[in-house]
Design a protein around this motif. Structure first.
Motif, PDB file in Angstrom:
ATOM      1  N   LYS A   8      10.906   7.521   8.575  1.00  7.90           N
ATOM      2  CA  LYS A   8       9.825   8.405   9.009  1.00  7.90           C
ATOM      3  C   LYS A   8       8.657   8.419   8.022  1.00  7.90           C
ATOM      4  CE  LYS A   8       9.084  13.324  10.181  1.00  7.90           C
ATOM      5  NZ  LYS A   8       9.754  14.653  10.262  1.00  7.90           N
ATOM      6  N   HIS A   9       8.969   8.372   6.727  1.00  5.91           N
ATOM      7  CA  HIS A   9       7.930   8.605   5.717  1.00  5.91           C
ATOM      8  C   HIS A   9       7.569   7.380   4.877  1.00  5.91           C
ATOM      9  CE1 HIS A   9       7.933  12.782   6.745  1.00  5.91           C
ATOM     10  NE2 HIS A   9       9.170  12.984   6.342  1.00  5.91           N
ATOM     11  N   GLN A  10       8.172   6.220   5.166  1.00  2.94           N
ATOM     12  CA  GLN A  10       7.902   5.050   4.334  1.00  2.94           C
ATOM     13  C   GLN A  10       6.429   4.652   4.367  1.00  2.94           C
ATOM     14  OE1 GLN A  10      10.305   3.765   2.253  1.00  2.94           O
ATOM     15  NE2 GLN A  10       8.486   2.827   1.337  1.00  2.94           N
ATOM     16  N   ALA A  11       5.826   4.728   5.537  1.00  2.00           N
ATOM     17  CA  ALA A  11       4.397   4.356   5.645  1.00  2.00           C
ATOM     18  C   ALA A  11       3.528   5.288   4.807  1.00  2.00           C
ATOM     19  CB  ALA A  11       3.960   4.392   7.112  1.00  2.00           C
ATOM     20  N   THR A  12       3.871   6.583   4.820  1.00  2.00           N
ATOM     21  CA  THR A  12       3.122   7.543   3.997  1.00  2.00           C
ATOM     22  C   THR A  12       3.256   7.211   2.516  1.00  2.00           C
ATOM     23  OG1 THR A  12       3.402   9.308   5.623  1.00  2.00           O
ATOM     24  CG2 THR A  12       2.931   9.988   3.364  1.00  2.00           C
ATOM     25  N   LEU A  13       4.477   6.902   2.093  1.00  2.00           N
ATOM     26  CA  LEU A  13       4.707   6.556   0.688  1.00  2.00           C
ATOM     27  C   LEU A  13       3.942   5.295   0.299  1.00  2.00           C
ATOM     28  CD1 LEU A  13       8.510   7.313   0.214  1.00  2.00           C
ATOM     29  CD2 LEU A  13       6.649   8.252  -1.158  1.00  2.00           C
ATOM     30  N   ASN A  14       3.988   4.293   1.166  1.00  2.00           N
ATOM     31  CA  ASN A  14       3.288   3.038   0.870  1.00  2.00           C
ATOM     32  C   ASN A  14       1.781   3.267   0.745  1.00  2.00           C
ATOM     33  OD1 ASN A  14       5.742   1.748   0.986  1.00  2.00           O
ATOM     34  ND2 ASN A  14       5.441   0.920   3.044  1.00  2.00           N
ATOM     35  N   THR A  15       1.247   4.075   1.654  1.00  2.00           N
ATOM     36  CA  THR A  15      -0.193   4.378   1.618  1.00  2.00           C
ATOM     37  C   THR A  15      -0.546   5.154   0.350  1.00  2.00           C
ATOM     38  OG1 THR A  15      -0.222   4.474   4.030  1.00  2.00           O
ATOM     39  CG2 THR A  15      -2.093   5.442   2.889  1.00  2.00           C
ATOM     40  N   ALA A  16       0.320   6.098  -0.021  1.00  2.00           N
ATOM     41  CA  ALA A  16       0.068   6.912  -1.216  1.00  2.00           C
ATOM     42  C   ALA A  16       0.119   6.061  -2.482  1.00  2.00           C
ATOM     43  CB  ALA A  16       1.074   8.056  -1.299  1.00  2.00           C
ATOM     44  N   VAL A  17       1.071   5.137  -2.559  1.00  2.00           N
ATOM     45  CA  VAL A  17       1.149   4.244  -3.728  1.00  2.00           C
ATOM     46  C   VAL A  17      -0.099   3.371  -3.807  1.00  2.00           C
ATOM     47  CG1 VAL A  17       2.377   2.286  -4.732  1.00  2.00           C
ATOM     48  CG2 VAL A  17       3.666   4.248  -3.872  1.00  2.00           C
ATOM     49  N   ARG A  18      -0.534   2.859  -2.661  1.00  2.00           N
ATOM     50  CA  ARG A  18      -1.752   2.049  -2.642  1.00  2.00           C
ATOM     51  C   ARG A  18      -2.959   2.869  -3.105  1.00  2.00           C
ATOM     52  NH1 ARG A  18      -1.204   0.282   2.128  1.00  2.00           N
ATOM     53  NH2 ARG A  18      -2.752   1.524   3.257  1.00  2.00           N
ATOM     54  N   ALA A  19      -3.014   4.131  -2.670  1.00  2.00           N
ATOM     55  CA  ALA A  19      -4.118   5.013  -3.072  1.00  2.00           C
ATOM     56  C   ALA A  19      -4.116   5.245  -4.584  1.00  2.00           C
ATOM     57  CB  ALA A  19      -4.025   6.342  -2.332  1.00  2.00           C
ATOM     58  N   LEU A  20      -2.929   5.338  -5.196  1.00  2.00           N
ATOM     59  CA  LEU A  20      -2.844   5.490  -6.648  1.00  2.00           C
ATOM     60  C   LEU A  20      -3.539   4.335  -7.363  1.00  2.00           C
ATOM     61  CD1 LEU A  20       0.893   6.537  -7.210  1.00  2.00           C
ATOM     62  CD2 LEU A  20      -1.108   7.972  -7.588  1.00  2.00           C
ATOM     63  N   HIS A  21      -3.390   3.143  -6.807  1.00  2.00           N
ATOM     64  CA  HIS A  21      -3.956   1.958  -7.444  1.00  2.00           C
ATOM     65  C   HIS A  21      -5.453   1.826  -7.174  1.00  2.00           C
ATOM     66  CE1 HIS A  21      -0.202   0.014  -8.835  1.00  2.00           C
ATOM     67  NE2 HIS A  21       0.340   0.715  -7.859  1.00  2.00           N
ATOM     68  N   GLU A  22      -5.863   2.160  -5.964  1.00  2.00           N
ATOM     69  CA  GLU A  22      -7.252   1.922  -5.572  1.00  2.00           C
ATOM     70  C   GLU A  22      -8.193   3.009  -6.061  1.00  2.00           C
ATOM     71  OE1 GLU A  22      -6.962   1.502  -1.350  1.00  2.00           O
ATOM     72  OE2 GLU A  22      -6.153  -0.549  -1.462  1.00  2.00           O
ATOM     73  N   ARG A  23      -7.692   4.245  -6.215  1.00  2.00           N
ATOM     74  CA  ARG A  23      -8.454   5.401  -6.696  1.00  2.00           C
ATOM     75  C   ARG A  23      -9.640   5.763  -5.800  1.00  2.00           C
ATOM     76  NH1 ARG A  23      -4.462   7.021  -9.607  1.00  2.00           N
ATOM     77  NH2 ARG A  23      -5.784   8.697 -10.352  1.00  2.00           N
ATOM     78  N   THR A  24      -9.673   5.245  -4.577  1.00  2.00           N
ATOM     79  CA  THR A  24     -10.717   5.629  -3.626  1.00  2.00           C
ATOM     80  C   THR A  24     -10.282   6.901  -2.906  1.00  2.00           C
ATOM     81  OG1 THR A  24      -9.724   4.144  -2.005  1.00  2.00           O
ATOM     82  CG2 THR A  24     -11.561   3.281  -3.283  1.00  2.00           C
ATOM     83  N   PHE A  25     -11.143   7.425  -2.023  1.00  2.00           N
ATOM     84  CA  PHE A  25     -10.790   8.681  -1.348  1.00  2.00           C
ATOM     85  C   PHE A  25      -9.536   8.509  -0.500  1.00  2.00           C
ATOM     86  CE2 PHE A  25     -10.805  11.337   2.464  1.00  2.00           C
ATOM     87  CZ  PHE A  25     -10.751  12.589   1.868  1.00  2.00           C
ATOM     88  N   PHE A  26      -8.598   9.414  -0.706  1.00  2.00           N
ATOM     89  CA  PHE A  26      -7.406   9.468   0.134  1.00  2.00           C
ATOM     90  C   PHE A  26      -6.909  10.902   0.162  1.00  2.00           C
ATOM     91  CE2 PHE A  26      -2.690   9.509   0.357  1.00  2.00           C
ATOM     92  CZ  PHE A  26      -2.558   9.125   1.683  1.00  2.00           C
ATOM     93  N   ALA A  27      -6.724  11.428   1.347  1.00  2.00           N
ATOM     94  CA  ALA A  27      -6.152  12.763   1.511  1.00  2.00           C
ATOM     95  C   ALA A  27      -5.220  12.714   2.708  1.00  2.00           C
ATOM     96  CB  ALA A  27      -7.243  13.801   1.717  1.00  2.00           C
ATOM     97  N   HIS A  28      -3.954  12.924   2.457  1.00  2.00           N
ATOM     98  CA  HIS A  28      -2.976  12.894   3.551  1.00  2.00           C
ATOM     99  C   HIS A  28      -3.021  14.184   4.361  1.00  2.00           C
ATOM    100  CE1 HIS A  28       0.548  11.445   5.650  1.00  2.00           C
ATOM    101  NE2 HIS A  28       1.188  12.572   5.392  1.00  2.00           N
TER     102      HIS A  28
END
Length: 557
Positions: A8-28
């Motif tokens: 259920k949550h793997q996609a959210t985790l993957n997106t969040a990890v990517r956001a950590l690296h990119e440092r662009t705007f991300f708000a779940h």
């Protein structure tokens, strides 16, 4: 158990990890409390749920057999006790239960822990409005800040910690066959590694941001396999109690001990923070609050400690394009939640010869007056003032503002009288402004928590930079704002303030303010000066909560 949650949550985790690296705007979690996102009746139901809690026991926690019931909260808007009672447990009970839960939780795989914890945030999301009213009436934050800071922004900070912990624990392979050529034969070993959590974690909350400042450490410890005891400030329990209740429910639904995450409250006749902090079984401590107690926490032996304490935040004014826009931005920054933010600016360094505005020099006195007028205009705006200033959480803050004249110097704006049209009994106070001499360092070298602005007249911008950086190095700073149109001056400010471990926001006007930090992009506190030794959320914030342990044996056959 967590298999379905992992899917259920793997996609959210993957997106969040990517956001950590990119440092662009991300708000779940969407920050605007709109009906099309959260439902037509979400606000009404949240308010009713909050109201129904008043003068009742909080019985949602899955923590059995309390020793008594206790509660000390009061609304800064109504200055009346909330009457909510929470279950009290002795430190011995809390720690023994945490120890028992530890040995179950540490054996859950990091990916499954992460999925379970993301699910708890989804449950928290369903209660953002109730949490908003709970925050409003314990901290004095205005409604919109209460919703955003304690709801979506806090949940995003928690998700950030989960994603960081998940990534660090899955960075290396669980096992490998290691082979070393030895000439006539090869040496072969089977190697495996485990990320081993350190043990019982304690999270000590503050009275002004009871979830936003609590959930990063709470979730960082949980995702790395440590059981957590959440010890909120006695005047701001309800917002984080709701979060802990949701965590416990998800744990129980997945066959896990709900005491993996416990709420610990002070009894009126027994303050338990020191007892918990000093207990030898407590291995990890997260703390947000005043410097004196923070220094005590940092001094404890045998603990891994993460702190956010007080800082002396500066604004450096050198040159601007539009002074009116700058003054309005600064007025908002000092007025937001009546200056009760760890990122609020306090010391304003202005050269005695004034600043350049669009190429023309504007005298020092005029710059000061522009800022004072902008503050007065905001405070007196009936559509903006009450929604920006909120109420004062602690009566001691009001007293501090009213005693600010004792600092000395020249009074620019002294009355803090302000009434909230929606709450006649609200404890309120608008910003005051005092000019102090640059030579009088003692007057501006400590945090004056609340809506207090100090204008410091300097010889020139170089002295402004030197004083702002030395204040940060010696006394700590969490934010710094700087205004300059000169690239050489900008580079000097960046260099000096970076050596002082202080982030700088340059030339802010319009809708972004020095107070604000964005999850997945801005590191909150650097850990590089006395204002705190940790940062939300860099890798160190999670990797110090566990250790890598390796196992190896020869390959047979």
């Amino acid at each position: 158990m967590a298999t379905n949650l992992a899917d259920k949550h793997q996609a959210t985790l993957n997106t969040a990890v990517r956001a950590l690296h990119e440092r662009t705007f991300f708000a779940h979690y969407p920050e605007n409390p709109t009906p099309d996102v959260y439902g037509e009746n979400a606000d009404k139901e949240g308010r009713e749920k909050y109201t129904s809690r008043l003068n009742n026991k909080f019985e949602e926690l899955l923590q059995e057999n309390p020793e008594s019931w206790t509660g000390q909260e009061e609304s800064p808007y109504e200055q009346q006790a909330l009457g909510i009672k929470y279950p009290f447990f002795s430190p011995e009970t809390l720690i023994s239960r945490a120890e028992e839960a530890y040995h179950q939780w540490r054996k859950v795989k990091p990916a499954d822990r992460a999925a379970i914890l993301v699910e708890t945030l989804e449950r928290m999301k369903s209660r953002f409005f109730e949490i908003a009213y709970a925050t409003m009436h314990t901290t004095g934050q205005a409604y919109m800040m209460s919703f955003q800071a304690s709801g979506p922004h806090a949940a995003d900070r928690a998700l950030e910690a989960i994603a960081s912990g998940y990534e660090e624990q899955t960075r290396f392979p669980e096992s490998t066959e290691w082979e070393k050529p030895m000439g006539k034969y090869n040496l072969k070993l089977n190697k495996t590694w485990k990320a081993v959590p350190k043990g019982v974690a304690l999270v000590i909350g503050c009275s002004t941001f009871p979830t936003w400042n609590t959930v990063p450490g709470m979730y960082a410890s949980l995702v790395t396999g440590n059981p957590v005891i959440v010890k909120p400030h006695p005047k701001a329990v309800l917002p984080i109690a709701i979060v802990v209740a949701e965590v416990q429910k998800v744990l129980a639904e997945n066959g896990l001990n709900p005491n993996i995450c416990q709420l610990a409250v002070d009894a009126e006749d027994r303050l338990i923070t020191k007892e918990l902090a000093e207990h030898p079984k407590v291995k990890l401590i997260d703390y947000t609050g005043g410097t004196e107690f923070g220094n005590y926490i940092e001094s404890l032996k045998g603990k891994t400690v993460f702190t956010e304490k007080a800082g002396v935040n500066s604004i450096i004014l050198d040159s601007v394009d539009d002074l009116d826009k700058v003054a309005q931005n600064l007025a908002f920054s000092v007025s937001l939640y009546s200056g009760q933010m760890c990122t609020a600016p306090q010391n304003f360094f202005i050269p005695e010869n004034g600043i350049k505005v669009g190429g023309e020099t504007v005298p020092y006195e005029e710059v000061v007056q522009k800022i004072a007028d902008a503050v007065t205009g905001l405070v007196n705006n009936p559509k903006a003032g009450p929604h920006i200033l909120g109420a004062i959480q602690n009566p001691a803050t009001t007293a501090r503002v009213k005693e600010a004249a004792s600092i000395g110097g020249n009074a620019v704006l002294t009355t803090c009288d302000f009434s909230n049209p929606m709450f006649a009994n609200a404890r309120t106070c608008s910003p005051v402004i005092y000019e102090v001499d640059a030579a009088d360092k003692e007057s501006y070298s400590r945090e004056l928590f609340g809506p207090i602005m100090l204008i410091i007249k300097t010889k020139d911008t170089d002295q402004s930079i030197e004083l702002a950086s030395s204040m940060a190095r010696e006394h700590g700073a969490i934010s710094c704002g700087a205004y300059t149109t000169d690239p050489v001056v900008k580079e000097k400010i960046m260099d000096e303030m970076s050596l002082a471990g202080t982030p700088v926001s340059f030339n802010l006007t319009g809708g972004i303010f020095v107070n604000q930090n964005a999850s997945f992009s801005d590191f909150h506190v650097t850990g590089g000066n006395p204002a705190g030794n940790a940062s939300f959320t860099n890798p160190e914030f999670v990797i110090k909560r566990f250790t890598w342990v390796g196992f190896r044996e020869p390959v047979v056959g």
